[in-house]
Write a protein that holds these residues in place. Sequence first.
Motif, PDB file in Angstrom:
ATOM      1  N   TYR A 153      17.459  12.204 161.834  1.00  0.00           N
ATOM      2  CA  TYR A 153      18.025  13.463 161.328  1.00  0.00           C
ATOM      3  C   TYR A 153      17.473  14.663 162.101  1.00  0.00           C
ATOM      4  CZ  TYR A 153      20.306  11.320 157.287  1.00  0.00           C
ATOM      5  OH  TYR A 153      21.119  10.587 156.481  1.00  0.00           O
ATOM      6  N   ALA A 154      16.193  14.624 162.441  1.00  0.00           N
ATOM      7  CA  ALA A 154      15.593  15.734 163.177  1.00  0.00           C
ATOM      8  C   ALA A 154      16.196  15.853 164.572  1.00  0.00           C
ATOM      9  CB  ALA A 154      14.090  15.553 163.250  1.00  0.00           C
ATOM     10  N   VAL A 196      25.634  13.097 162.427  1.00  0.00           N
ATOM     11  CA  VAL A 196      24.981  13.325 161.128  1.00  0.00           C
ATOM     12  C   VAL A 196      25.836  12.759 160.000  1.00  0.00           C
ATOM     13  CG1 VAL A 196      24.286  15.117 159.490  1.00  0.00           C
ATOM     14  CG2 VAL A 196      23.665  15.322 161.874  1.00  0.00           C
ATOM     15  N   LYS A 238      24.546   9.873 157.554  1.00  0.00           N
ATOM     16  CA  LYS A 238      24.466  10.157 156.111  1.00  0.00           C
ATOM     17  C   LYS A 238      25.260   9.142 155.312  1.00  0.00           C
ATOM     18  CE  LYS A 238      23.340  13.049 152.782  1.00  0.00           C
ATOM     19  NZ  LYS A 238      21.977  13.101 152.337  1.00  0.00           N
ATOM     20  N   GLN A 298      22.533   9.478 170.562  1.00  0.00           N
ATOM     21  CA  GLN A 298      21.779  10.714 170.751  1.00  0.00           C
ATOM     22  C   GLN A 298      21.316  10.858 172.199  1.00  0.00           C
ATOM     23  OE1 GLN A 298      18.732  10.216 167.809  1.00  0.00           O
ATOM     24  NE2 GLN A 298      19.934  11.191 166.187  1.00  0.00           N
ATOM     25  N   TYR A 331      19.237  14.895 165.418  1.00  0.00           N
ATOM     26  CA  TYR A 331      20.577  15.466 165.240  1.00  0.00           C
ATOM     27  C   TYR A 331      20.499  16.971 164.991  1.00  0.00           C
ATOM     28  CZ  TYR A 331      23.268  11.122 165.219  1.00  0.00           C
ATOM     29  OH  TYR A 331      23.898   9.969 165.591  1.00  0.00           O
ATOM     30  N   ALA A 332      19.472  17.417 164.276  1.00  0.00           N
ATOM     31  CA  ALA A 332      19.303  18.861 164.053  1.00  0.00           C
ATOM     32  C   ALA A 332      19.033  19.578 165.372  1.00  0.00           C
ATOM     33  CB  ALA A 332      18.169  19.111 163.063  1.00  0.00           C
ATOM     34  N   LEU A 333      18.248  18.962 166.231  1.00  0.00           N
ATOM     35  CA  LEU A 333      18.009  19.573 167.548  1.00  0.00           C
ATOM     36  C   LEU A 333      19.288  19.642 168.365  1.00  0.00           C
ATOM     37  CD1 LEU A 333      14.582  17.905 168.449  1.00  0.00           C
ATOM     38  CD2 LEU A 333      14.983  20.292 167.800  1.00  0.00           C
ATOM     39  N   SER A 391      16.432  23.734 172.058  1.00  0.00           N
ATOM     40  CA  SER A 391      16.236  22.611 171.121  1.00  0.00           C
ATOM     41  C   SER A 391      16.766  21.309 171.706  1.00  0.00           C
ATOM     42  CB  SER A 391      16.898  22.914 169.779  1.00  0.00           C
ATOM     43  OG  SER A 391      18.307  22.941 169.914  1.00  0.00           O
ATOM     44  N   LEU A 422      22.341  19.942 167.087  1.00  0.00           N
ATOM     45  CA  LEU A 422      23.193  20.973 166.487  1.00  0.00           C
ATOM     46  C   LEU A 422      22.681  22.392 166.776  1.00  0.00           C
ATOM     47  CD1 LEU A 422      23.990  19.274 163.068  1.00  0.00           C
ATOM     48  CD2 LEU A 422      25.585  19.714 164.932  1.00  0.00           C
ATOM     49  N   PHE A 423      21.385  22.551 166.920  1.00  0.00           N
ATOM     50  CA  PHE A 423      20.829  23.878 167.207  1.00  0.00           C
ATOM     51  C   PHE A 423      20.766  24.170 168.705  1.00  0.00           C
ATOM     52  CE2 PHE A 423      19.048  23.539 162.873  1.00  0.00           C
ATOM     53  CZ  PHE A 423      19.539  24.738 162.379  1.00  0.00           C
ATOM     54  N   GLY A 462      27.223  16.176 167.479  1.00  0.00           N
ATOM     55  CA  GLY A 462      26.086  16.219 166.566  1.00  0.00           C
ATOM     56  C   GLY A 462      26.518  16.137 165.109  1.00  0.00           C
TER      57      GLY A 462
END
Length: 199
Positions: free
Chosen positions: A96-97, A182, A186, A138, A99-101, A112, A103-104, A178
């Motif tokens: 998840y982290a 996620v 999920k 990823q 994927y957050a990188l 990121s 998306l950001f 991304g």
Amino acid sequence: MAEPGDPRSPDDDDALIGFASAESLQGRPREPEPAEPETVDAPPPEPQDEPRDEPPASRPHPIRASSIFEPSPGFEIHHRRPEPSAEPVIGGLNLYAIYALILFAVPTLGVSALIGLVAVTGRPGPDGPEARTHFIYQQRTLWAAAVAGVIGVILLAAPFALGVPLLFALALWTVIRGAAGVWTLKSGRPISDPNSWWI
């Protein structure tokens, strides 16, 4: 005739009101009121024991109360989601982290994404088949974004600013991949084709 407030007058009710009476205000002792005779209530008569018919011994019901809430064998509840398993940690970050990188990457102008690229490069992927597909997805997303970003920055100096549409398309592609990753993670599903360049 007696004056008002005279304790001897027949219509003087001050002696009946409150603690102060006309007699006590004048210093005379008050006459005690006659006590009513106390009546002692007799205890109620004890009920006589009458012969009662004993109820029949209760038999246990064939359906136990706990069996109402227990599903029968073969019955499965399909509306529950599977319990999320512990996400594998890759380079100190979980899926998840990373994927957050991804998306950001657009709001941080790729910083990121570079952190995510360092986290997934040169490290062994997770053992589980589901997590493995997300890890490959990823890696490919971050490497493709890095290469396309470098090419887009170089093309900014080219005539007609060819790098602008390329960087815009790269930003859309990165965010869509991304978000799709996620959503799939999920849902507890693997990536169907982690080696593809689209979703």
